[in-house]
Motif scaffolding. Structure first.
Motif, PDB file in Angstrom:
ATOM      1  N   ARG A 318       0.846  -1.211   0.000  1.00  0.00           N
ATOM      2  CA  ARG A 318       0.000   0.000   0.000  1.00  0.00           C
ATOM      3  C   ARG A 318       0.879   1.258   0.000  1.00  0.00           C
ATOM      4  NH1 ARG A 318      -5.264  -0.220   1.971  1.00  0.00           N
ATOM      5  NH2 ARG A 318      -5.132   2.047   1.698  1.00  0.00           N
ATOM      6  N   ASP A 319       1.944   1.227   0.790  1.00  0.00           N
ATOM      7  CA  ASP A 319       2.865   2.381   0.791  1.00  0.00           C
ATOM      8  C   ASP A 319       3.531   2.565  -0.571  1.00  0.00           C
ATOM      9  OD1 ASP A 319       2.268   2.874   3.422  1.00  0.00           O
ATOM     10  OD2 ASP A 319       4.007   1.749   4.198  1.00  0.00           O
ATOM     11  N   MET A 320       3.872   1.437  -1.201  1.00  0.00           N
ATOM     12  CA  MET A 320       4.466   1.525  -2.537  1.00  0.00           C
ATOM     13  C   MET A 320       3.464   2.065  -3.545  1.00  0.00           C
ATOM     14  SD  MET A 320       6.730  -1.956  -2.851  1.00  0.00           S
ATOM     15  CE  MET A 320       7.086  -1.552  -4.542  1.00  0.00           C
ATOM     16  N   ASP A 321       2.209   1.627  -3.394  1.00  0.00           N
ATOM     17  CA  ASP A 321       1.171   2.128  -4.305  1.00  0.00           C
ATOM     18  C   ASP A 321       1.004   3.644  -4.149  1.00  0.00           C
ATOM     19  OD1 ASP A 321      -1.199   1.581  -6.150  1.00  0.00           O
ATOM     20  OD2 ASP A 321      -2.185   2.572  -4.439  1.00  0.00           O
ATOM     21  N   LYS A 322       1.016   4.081  -2.887  1.00  0.00           N
ATOM     22  CA  LYS A 322       0.921   5.528  -2.639  1.00  0.00           C
ATOM     23  C   LYS A 322       2.109   6.277  -3.251  1.00  0.00           C
ATOM     24  CE  LYS A 322       0.605   8.868   1.126  1.00  0.00           C
ATOM     25  NZ  LYS A 322       0.603   9.050   2.607  1.00  0.00           N
ATOM     26  N   LEU A 323       3.311   5.709  -3.106  1.00  0.00           N
ATOM     27  CA  LEU A 323       4.522   6.333  -3.661  1.00  0.00           C
ATOM     28  C   LEU A 323       4.443   6.409  -5.180  1.00  0.00           C
ATOM     29  CD1 LEU A 323       7.385   7.444  -3.381  1.00  0.00           C
ATOM     30  CD2 LEU A 323       8.219   5.077  -3.370  1.00  0.00           C
ATOM     31  N   VAL A 324       3.966   5.315  -5.803  1.00  0.00           N
ATOM     32  CA  VAL A 324       3.867   5.299  -7.276  1.00  0.00           C
ATOM     33  C   VAL A 324       2.889   6.362  -7.752  1.00  0.00           C
ATOM     34  CG1 VAL A 324       3.082   3.945  -9.247  1.00  0.00           C
ATOM     35  CG2 VAL A 324       4.559   2.903  -7.524  1.00  0.00           C
ATOM     36  N   HIS A 325       1.756   6.506  -7.026  1.00  0.00           N
ATOM     37  CA  HIS A 325       0.788   7.539  -7.407  1.00  0.00           C
ATOM     38  C   HIS A 325       1.373   8.944  -7.238  1.00  0.00           C
ATOM     39  CE1 HIS A 325      -2.209   4.279  -7.359  1.00  0.00           C
ATOM     40  NE2 HIS A 325      -2.943   5.114  -8.112  1.00  0.00           N
ATOM     41  N   GLU A 326       2.149   9.147  -6.210  1.00  0.00           N
ATOM     42  CA  GLU A 326       2.806  10.450  -6.028  1.00  0.00           C
ATOM     43  C   GLU A 326       3.788  10.727  -7.167  1.00  0.00           C
ATOM     44  OE1 GLU A 326       4.538  10.167  -2.180  1.00  0.00           O
ATOM     45  OE2 GLU A 326       2.737  10.884  -1.141  1.00  0.00           O
ATOM     46  N   ILE A 327       4.520   9.698  -7.568  1.00  0.00           N
ATOM     47  CA  ILE A 327       5.474   9.870  -8.679  1.00  0.00           C
ATOM     48  C   ILE A 327       4.727  10.184  -9.969  1.00  0.00           C
ATOM     49  CG2 ILE A 327       7.171   8.682 -10.095  1.00  0.00           C
ATOM     50  CD1 ILE A 327       8.012   7.141  -7.586  1.00  0.00           C
ATOM     51  N   LEU A 328       3.600   9.522 -10.191  1.00  0.00           N
ATOM     52  CA  LEU A 328       2.796   9.809 -11.389  1.00  0.00           C
ATOM     53  C   LEU A 328       2.265  11.238 -11.369  1.00  0.00           C
ATOM     54  CD1 LEU A 328       0.809   6.448 -11.758  1.00  0.00           C
ATOM     55  CD2 LEU A 328       2.723   7.261 -13.151  1.00  0.00           C
ATOM     56  N   ASP A 329       1.823  11.684 -10.183  1.00  0.00           N
ATOM     57  CA  ASP A 329       1.356  13.073 -10.071  1.00  0.00           C
ATOM     58  C   ASP A 329       2.487  14.050 -10.382  1.00  0.00           C
ATOM     59  OD1 ASP A 329      -1.193  12.306  -9.406  1.00  0.00           O
ATOM     60  OD2 ASP A 329      -0.844  12.388  -7.236  1.00  0.00           O
ATOM     61  N   LEU A 330       3.678  13.755  -9.888  1.00  0.00           N
ATOM     62  CA  LEU A 330       4.829  14.628 -10.178  1.00  0.00           C
ATOM     63  C   LEU A 330       5.142  14.634 -11.666  1.00  0.00           C
ATOM     64  CD1 LEU A 330       7.316  13.950  -7.251  1.00  0.00           C
ATOM     65  CD2 LEU A 330       6.125  16.081  -7.787  1.00  0.00           C
ATOM     66  N   SER A 331       5.039  13.458 -12.284  1.00  0.00           N
ATOM     67  CA  SER A 331       5.315  13.374 -13.717  1.00  0.00           C
ATOM     68  C   SER A 331       4.360  14.264 -14.504  1.00  0.00           C
ATOM     69  CB  SER A 331       5.198  11.924 -14.179  1.00  0.00           C
ATOM     70  OG  SER A 331       5.403  11.825 -15.581  1.00  0.00           O
ATOM     71  N   LYS A 332       3.105  14.304 -14.103  1.00  0.00           N
ATOM     72  CA  LYS A 332       2.140  15.160 -14.779  1.00  0.00           C
ATOM     73  C   LYS A 332       2.453  16.636 -14.520  1.00  0.00           C
ATOM     74  CE  LYS A 332      -1.645  11.783 -14.608  1.00  0.00           C
ATOM     75  NZ  LYS A 332      -2.991  11.485 -14.073  1.00  0.00           N
ATOM     76  N   LEU A 333       2.772  16.957 -13.279  1.00  0.00           N
ATOM     77  CA  LEU A 333       3.044  18.353 -12.930  1.00  0.00           C
ATOM     78  C   LEU A 333       4.284  18.896 -13.640  1.00  0.00           C
ATOM     79  CD1 LEU A 333       2.303  18.285  -9.092  1.00  0.00           C
ATOM     80  CD2 LEU A 333       0.978  19.475 -10.847  1.00  0.00           C
ATOM     81  N   GLU A 334       5.270  18.051 -13.858  1.00  0.00           N
ATOM     82  CA  GLU A 334       6.516  18.495 -14.485  1.00  0.00           C
ATOM     83  C   GLU A 334       6.487  18.375 -15.997  1.00  0.00           C
ATOM     84  OE1 GLU A 334       9.493  16.148 -12.605  1.00  0.00           O
ATOM     85  OE2 GLU A 334       9.668  17.510 -10.880  1.00  0.00           O
ATOM     86  N   SER A 335       5.388  17.868 -16.542  1.00  0.00           N
ATOM     87  CA  SER A 335       5.264  17.758 -17.993  1.00  0.00           C
ATOM     88  C   SER A 335       5.084  19.148 -18.610  1.00  0.00           C
ATOM     89  CB  SER A 335       4.066  16.872 -18.354  1.00  0.00           C
ATOM     90  OG  SER A 335       3.875  16.836 -19.746  1.00  0.00           O
TER      91      SER A 335
END
Length: 503
Positions: A318-335
């Motif tokens: 679950r913690d890894m899933d949360k981390l992956v979602h945070e990384i995806l959000d960052l990827s969108k924000l930095e696009s």
């Protein structure tokens, strides 16, 4: 005056041209003037003789004689009349003074008699003749008749060329003195001319020399005129101005490029650090879960209690899933092509929901949460992103405060003068402040709190903190909304301040 300079060259060339031109004119005058004068004199003499013959032909001798004398006087010519026997009669230029006393009856014999008395001579045996006559005399002969007689007379006119020969001789003797005058005039004229011509060229050369040294100081044109030199001078000044502006733009662009390169290097370093950190953040829980699963499969030791370690593995995932979602959000924000979905959002409602979601954790830690919120506070924002940013801010305040501390959330409307406007023209804003008491941060590390994966607790244990992406995501969201934010230490604790423009 430099020996190889343009002024010296123009001076020498102009001096030589003036001297040669003056000598050519002088020598042309000496050699060509006699023949030119002789041709002009011959033409005028023949024209005058033709007019005289036309005036006296078949006219009485009494009327013709004064016209002959007048012609002889005007043309400085000797006029001789020959009869058919070859005898000549000289007509003096002053015959008009006694003409009337000599002509008694107007008959031709009387005229003949007077001519004999006036100086009869044998034309064939007297006067100027031979080569000397050819070089110094102009001769014209015409036939005519007197009204008194049918006899044909021949008129011979001789005009001396002695005056022009004397003038040529004087010109030749005056040549040494003229050479001195020609030389002085040529030198003086060449000096003035060379300076007048070379001065603008020297000015243009100085401008070109400055341009070659990349000295683009804008000055007025060194030479003002409407000719090609003036245009060249104006164009050089314009070129200097344009080059100065272009060089300034290139320097600015170069400085900007250096900043961009430096920023790119920093970003590249951050990306490498980011990737390395993500690898570590993912590798550690994956290794832990893999080890636990392998031990449970093998029924090794304590891992025989599968239910306990399956729940633990599930929590790690679950913690890894949360981390992956945070990384995806960052990827969108930095696009680069990322655009937030902007619309009116009630910031008060977002804060209220975030506080309610964290109330359970606050109760567990025995913390007191104070909220001072207006009924509504509308802003223009991306609701999903702003909700995540507010939730991270409130979560950090609760998570990093000690047991029994307070978290104070204050949202209020403020007014600020727009930049460059008068103080009377104010812009509505909302200020959100989240204070967690009992905590103090190292001042030197405040600015690093918004770096990705940065945590004050260096052990990076999940039991004492998150992934370190929370505040980094907050900074990216707020930057996308052009908000102002900061974290500061206060006497009561750590305060997060956020300023957003009202809708």
């Amino acid at each position: 005056m430099r020996r190889r300079g343009i002024t010296f060259k123009i001076f020498i060339i102009t001096t030589i041209l003036l001297i040669v031109s003056a000598l050519l004119i002088y020598l042309t005058l000496y050699f060509m003037l006699p023949s030119y004068y002789k041709n002009i004199k011959q033409s005028r003499l023949e024209t005058g003789v033709n007019e005289l013959i036309q005036a006296i032909d078949n006219k009485p001798a009494k009327e013709s004689l004064p016209l002959m004398a007048k012609f002889s006087q005007e043309h400085n010519a000797a006029l001789i009349i020959k009869d058919k026997n070859g005898f000549g009669y000289y007509i003096p230029p002053n015959l008009m003074r006694f003409n009337n006393g000599l002509m008694d009856d107007g008959s031709f014999p009387g005229f003949r008699k007077q001519l004999q008395g006036s100086g009869r001579f044998d034309y064939g045996r007297g006067g100027i003749g031979g080569e000397d006559r050819k070089n110094h005399m102009l001769s014209v002969e015409r036939s005519f008749h007197f009204a008194e007689s049918d006899e044909a007379f021949t008129m011979s006119i001789d005009a001396p060329l002695q005056p022009i020969d004397e003038a040529s001789e004087v010109i030749l003797r005056f040549l040494p003195y003229m050479l001195i005058a020609i030389l002085l005039i040529a030198i003086a004229g060449a000096a003035i001319y060379s300076r007048l011509i070379a001065r603008p060229l020297i000015g243009l050369n100085n401008v070109a020399r400055r341009l070659a040294k990349l000295d683009f100081i804008v000055q007025e044109a060194p030479h003002r005129s409407t000719d090609e030199i003036g245009e060249l001078s104006h164009n050089l000044s314009k070129l200097a101005s344009n080059l100065k502006a272009t060089m300034a733009e290139l320097q600015d662009a170069n400085a900007q490029l250096k900043d961009d390169i430096e920023r790119e290097r920093e970003q590249e370093a951050k990306r490498r650090e980011f990737v390395a950190t993500i690898s570590h953040e993912l590798k550690t829980p994956i290794t832990a879960v893999s080890g636990q699963l392998e031990a449970m499969i093998g029924n090794i030791g304590i891992y025989r209690d599968r239910d306990t370690y399956l729940r633990q593995s599930y929590k790690i995932m679950r913690d890894m899933d949360k981390l992956v979602h945070e990384i995806l959000d960052l990827s969108k924000l930095e696009s680069r092509d990322f655009l937030p979905l902007m619309r009116e959002v009630d910031l008060a409602e977002l804060v209220r929901e975030s506080v309610e979601n964290m109330s359970y954790l606050a109760e567990v830690k025995g913390m007191e949460m104070e909220c001072h919120l207006p009924q509504e506070a509308f802003i223009v924002a991306d609701e999903r992103l702003m909700a995540k940013a507010v939730a991270n801010i409130v979560c950090n305040a609760v998570q990093y405060s000690g047991d029994g501390e307070r978290v104070v959330v204050n949202l209020a409307e403020t007014h600020q003068a727009q930049e460059g406007e008068e103080l009377s023209i104010l812009q509505r804003h909302y200020t959100l402040e989240v204070l967690n008491t009992g905590a103090q941060l190292d001042e030197t590390k405040l600015n690093r709190l918004f770096d990705p994966f940065y945590r004050l607790e260096q052990s990076r244990s999940r039991s004492t903190g998150g992934s370190g992406l929370g505040l980094y995501i907050v900074s990216k969201v707020l930057d996308a909304h052009r908000a102002e934010y900061e974290i500061t230490n206060t006497p009561e604790g750590v305060k997060f301040s956020l300023l957003l423009k009202a809708a």
